[in-house]
Scaffold this motif. Structure first.
Motif, PDB file in Angstrom:
ATOM      1  N   PRO A 140       0.824  -1.217   0.000  1.00 35.46           N
ATOM      2  CA  PRO A 140       0.000   0.000   0.000  1.00 35.46           C
ATOM      3  C   PRO A 140       0.853   1.260   0.000  1.00 35.46           C
ATOM      4  N   LEU A 141       0.246   2.371  -0.422  1.00 35.24           N
ATOM      5  CA  LEU A 141       0.978   3.636  -0.466  1.00 35.24           C
ATOM      6  C   LEU A 141       1.303   4.141   0.928  1.00 35.24           C
ATOM      7  N   VAL A 142       0.454   3.820   1.876  1.00 30.98           N
ATOM      8  CA  VAL A 142       0.575   4.380   3.220  1.00 30.98           C
ATOM      9  C   VAL A 142       0.341   3.296   4.267  1.00 30.98           C
ATOM     10  N   LEU A 143       1.125   3.338   5.333  1.00 29.60           N
ATOM     11  CA  LEU A 143       0.875   2.528   6.520  1.00 29.60           C
ATOM     12  C   LEU A 143       0.821   3.468   7.722  1.00 29.60           C
ATOM     13  N   TYR A 144       0.088   3.042   8.735  1.00 33.26           N
ATOM     14  CA  TYR A 144      -0.018   3.815   9.971  1.00 33.26           C
ATOM     15  C   TYR A 144       0.555   2.977  11.113  1.00 33.26           C
ATOM     16  N   TYR A 145       1.205   3.653  12.068  1.00 33.68           N
ATOM     17  CA  TYR A 145       1.730   2.884  13.201  1.00 33.68           C
ATOM     18  C   TYR A 145       1.763   3.707  14.475  1.00 33.68           C
ATOM     19  N   LYS A 146       1.734   2.974  15.587  1.00 32.09           N
ATOM     20  CA  LYS A 146       1.933   3.537  16.917  1.00 32.09           C
ATOM     21  C   LYS A 146       3.168   2.894  17.518  1.00 32.09           C
ATOM     22  N   GLY A 147       3.898   3.665  18.315  1.00 32.05           N
ATOM     23  CA  GLY A 147       5.077   3.108  18.964  1.00 32.05           C
ATOM     24  C   GLY A 147       6.344   3.622  18.328  1.00 32.05           C
ATOM     25  N   ARG A 148       7.326   2.733  18.263  1.00 29.31           N
ATOM     26  CA  ARG A 148       8.614   3.133  17.697  1.00 29.31           C
ATOM     27  C   ARG A 148       9.158   2.008  16.825  1.00 29.31           C
ATOM     28  N   LEU A 149       9.762   2.376  15.730  1.00 25.81           N
ATOM     29  CA  LEU A 149      10.352   1.406  14.810  1.00 25.81           C
ATOM     30  C   LEU A 149      11.847   1.310  15.063  1.00 25.81           C
ATOM     31  N   SER A 150      12.352   0.096  15.069  1.00 27.87           N
ATOM     32  CA  SER A 150      13.787  -0.124  15.221  1.00 27.87           C
ATOM     33  C   SER A 150      14.479   0.148  13.894  1.00 27.87           C
ATOM     34  N   PRO A 151      15.794   0.303  13.900  1.00 28.55           N
ATOM     35  CA  PRO A 151      16.525   0.529  12.646  1.00 28.55           C
ATOM     36  C   PRO A 151      16.144  -0.511  11.593  1.00 28.55           C
ATOM     37  N   PRO A 152      15.950  -0.098  10.343  1.00 34.03           N
ATOM     38  CA  PRO A 152      15.454  -1.009   9.310  1.00 34.03           C
ATOM     39  C   PRO A 152      16.369  -2.167   8.971  1.00 34.03           C
ATOM     40  N   GLU A 153      17.647  -2.062   9.357  1.00 33.43           N
ATOM     41  CA  GLU A 153      18.577  -3.161   9.050  1.00 33.43           C
ATOM     42  C   GLU A 153      18.428  -4.350   9.997  1.00 33.43           C
ATOM     43  N   ILE A 154      17.701  -4.197  11.099  1.00 36.28           N
ATOM     44  CA  ILE A 154      17.499  -5.313  12.029  1.00 36.28           C
ATOM     45  C   ILE A 154      16.546  -6.321  11.405  1.00 36.28           C
ATOM     46  N   PRO A 155      16.924  -7.608  11.359  1.00 30.94           N
ATOM     47  CA  PRO A 155      16.048  -8.611  10.726  1.00 30.94           C
ATOM     48  C   PRO A 155      14.737  -8.788  11.473  1.00 30.94           C
ATOM     49  N   ILE A 156      13.695  -9.130  10.704  1.00 32.76           N
ATOM     50  CA  ILE A 156      12.360  -9.343  11.263  1.00 32.76           C
ATOM     51  C   ILE A 156      11.894 -10.746  10.917  1.00 32.76           C
ATOM     52  N   THR A 157      11.482 -11.493  11.917  1.00 29.66           N
ATOM     53  CA  THR A 157      10.921 -12.826  11.709  1.00 29.66           C
ATOM     54  C   THR A 157       9.472 -12.830  12.169  1.00 29.66           C
ATOM     55  N   GLY A 158       8.578 -13.208  11.271  1.00 32.13           N
ATOM     56  CA  GLY A 158       7.184 -13.350  11.631  1.00 32.13           C
ATOM     57  C   GLY A 158       6.933 -14.712  12.251  1.00 32.13           C
ATOM     58  N   VAL A 159       6.146 -14.765  13.300  1.00 31.08           N
ATOM     59  CA  VAL A 159       5.795 -16.022  13.954  1.00 31.08           C
ATOM     60  C   VAL A 159       4.271 -16.072  14.041  1.00 31.08           C
ATOM     61  N   ILE A 160       3.667 -16.997  13.319  1.00 32.38           N
ATOM     62  CA  ILE A 160       2.206 -17.048  13.242  1.00 32.38           C
ATOM     63  C   ILE A 160       1.722 -18.484  13.408  1.00 32.38           C
ATOM     64  N   GLY A 161       0.412 -18.624  13.630  1.00 38.19           N
ATOM     65  CA  GLY A 161      -0.132 -19.975  13.764  1.00 38.19           C
ATOM     66  C   GLY A 161      -1.577 -19.958  14.222  1.00 38.19           C
ATOM     67  N   SER A 162      -2.025 -21.108  14.649  1.00 38.21           N
ATOM     68  CA  SER A 162      -3.428 -21.328  14.989  1.00 38.21           C
ATOM     69  C   SER A 162      -3.891 -20.479  16.169  1.00 38.21           C
ATOM     70  N   ARG A 163      -5.152 -20.033  16.090  1.00 34.99           N
ATOM     71  CA  ARG A 163      -5.746 -19.341  17.232  1.00 34.99           C
ATOM     72  C   ARG A 163      -6.011 -20.318  18.374  1.00 34.99           C
ATOM     73  N   ALA A 164      -6.290 -21.585  18.026  1.00 36.91           N
ATOM     74  CA  ALA A 164      -6.539 -22.626  19.033  1.00 36.91           C
ATOM     75  C   ALA A 164      -5.312 -23.531  19.086  1.00 36.91           C
ATOM     76  N   SER A 165      -4.213 -22.985  19.528  1.00 38.41           N
ATOM     77  CA  SER A 165      -2.939 -23.708  19.479  1.00 38.41           C
ATOM     78  C   SER A 165      -2.898 -24.870  20.464  1.00 38.41           C
ATOM     79  N   THR A 166      -2.086 -25.866  20.140  1.00 41.12           N
ATOM     80  CA  THR A 166      -1.918 -27.032  21.002  1.00 41.12           C
ATOM     81  C   THR A 166      -0.758 -26.803  21.969  1.00 41.12           C
ATOM     82  N   THR A 167      -0.616 -27.700  22.905  1.00 43.00           N
ATOM     83  CA  THR A 167       0.518 -27.640  23.824  1.00 43.00           C
ATOM     84  C   THR A 167       1.836 -27.706  23.057  1.00 43.00           C
TER      85      THR A 167
END
Length: 365
Positions: free
Chosen positions: A110-137
């Motif tokens: 998108p042309l625009v994003l909105y955010y609250k808080g603070r962004l770390s330097p862009p060179e720091i790697p980002i890993t997404g961690v996602i999964g089920s809402r009803a997660s198992t043990t």
């Protein structure tokens, strides 16, 4: 900067022109302010003229842009900008150092994003961690161990603020004093889900909550898809812990694969439906996730266990190895699902699944 900001918001929010066409206008006219002040004729010429490979102008079916262009106004953009200033919401446009490379490398960003808080330097790697809402043990154990490792390495952990794996990823990052980004499918006037309002505030204290939607816009179904795409774009690597075949996590993972991101999927038994999608990802280009540091340790102890369930399983297996189906028949009233209980006991070293297709007590026959 204020003037350009309002024009970025205006162009982003403008209806009747696709994102692809907005980008095309920018490539010709350079800035959103130039686009706003341009004539209807020029806008139509840019959007309707298509050149063949030899450079000659091909015939095209002209469409009535006049109605869209003649009613353009900055009023909505002014309202959004006022809300941003009142609620400490920041804006990311393509000329922002945190967003420039992301926008440039993804034609659907998108042309625009909105955010609250603070962004770390862009060179720091980002890993997404996602999964089920009803997660198992099992999923919770892997998430906590993986996120603890990421946080200790200084990697930013990103997720979607949903129930289950998402919330656990954010919470674990905060517990380890790491930085986490939450991507939400609505404006920054509320958390989605609403029960995660406090978690959202905690994330914004040290990290950021990011969305492609302006203040006041609600979490409609199509906006979850937009949120997922933005999350996939921001991540260098995406870790999918658990996901059913049809789920938002699968949409995010496939979006990341299409964008050329590294996608890691946590393998699990074929008997667990909450990992049917995760296992499928391994056939679609994702790599199996493993980590020699996944010893679970303190993470294991943070997951409540039922000693009654364990005692029932141990009693059933005492000198008598059994298949999963046989255990289900013998102990139909486990408080956890059978696979959750067996996985938890396997991870803690109480039982083992051997090549004969049966579960054995450690030290047993």
């Amino acid at each position: 900067m204020h003037d350009q900001t309002i024009y970025w918001i205006w162009l982003n929010e403008m209806r009747g022109i696709t994102l692809k066409d907005k980008r095309r206008l920018l490539s010709v006219l350079s800035t959103p302010e130039n686009i706003f002040h341009e004539s209807t004729t020029t806008i139509a010429d840019i959007l309707e003229t298509k050149k063949q490979r030899n450079g000659s102008v091909a015939e095209s079916r002209r469409e009535p842009y006049g109605a869209v262009w003649n009613t353009r106004s900055l009023a909505d953009a002014e309202t959004i900008l006022a809300n941003n200033e009142q609620h400490s919401i920041h804006l990311l446009s393509p000329d922002h150092p945190h967003y420039h490379s992301i926008y440039t490398n993804d034609t659907k960003a998108p042309l625009v994003l909105y955010y609250k808080g603070r962004l770390s330097p862009p060179e720091i790697p980002i890993t997404g961690v996602i999964g089920s809402r009803a997660s198992t043990t099992y999923g919770n154990l892997v998430t906590k161990a993986a996120v603890a490792t990421l946080a200790e390495k200084g990697t930013i952990v990103a997720s979607g603020l949903s129930f289950g794996i998402d919330a656990l990823a954010h919470q674990t990052t905060l517990e380890y004093n790491g930085i986490t980004y939450a991507f939400i499918p609505c404006g920054l006037h509320k958390a989605q889900p609403a029960s995660h309002s406090e978690l959202m505030e905690q994330i914004a204290d040290t990290g950021a909550v990011i969305t492609p939607y302006a203040y006041g816009k609600e979490a409609l179904p199509f906006r979850f898809i937009g949120r997922n795409a933005v999350l996939a774009t921001w991540c260098d690597t995406l870790l999918v812990v658990e996901a059913r075949t049809r789920s938002g996590s699968m949409h995010t993972a496939r979006s990341a694969l299409k964008k050329g991101k590294q996608v890691l999927a946590v393998p699990n038994t074929l008997l667990e439906p909450r990992s049917s999608g995760t296992n499928l990802l391994l056939t679609e280009g994702a790599k199996a996730y493993y980590d020699d540091q996944l010893q679970f340790g303190g993470c294991y102890n943070s997951i409540p266990t039922s000693h009654h369930d364990e005692e029932d399983v141990i009693l059933a297996l005492n000198g008598n190895p059994l298949t999963t189906s046989e255990i289900v028949d013998m102990i139909p009233d486990l408080s956890l699902s059978v696979m959750e209980c067996l996985t938890e006991m396997e991870l803690s070293g109480r039982i083992i699944f051997r090549p004969d297709g049966r579960w054995h007590l450690i030290g047993g026959l």
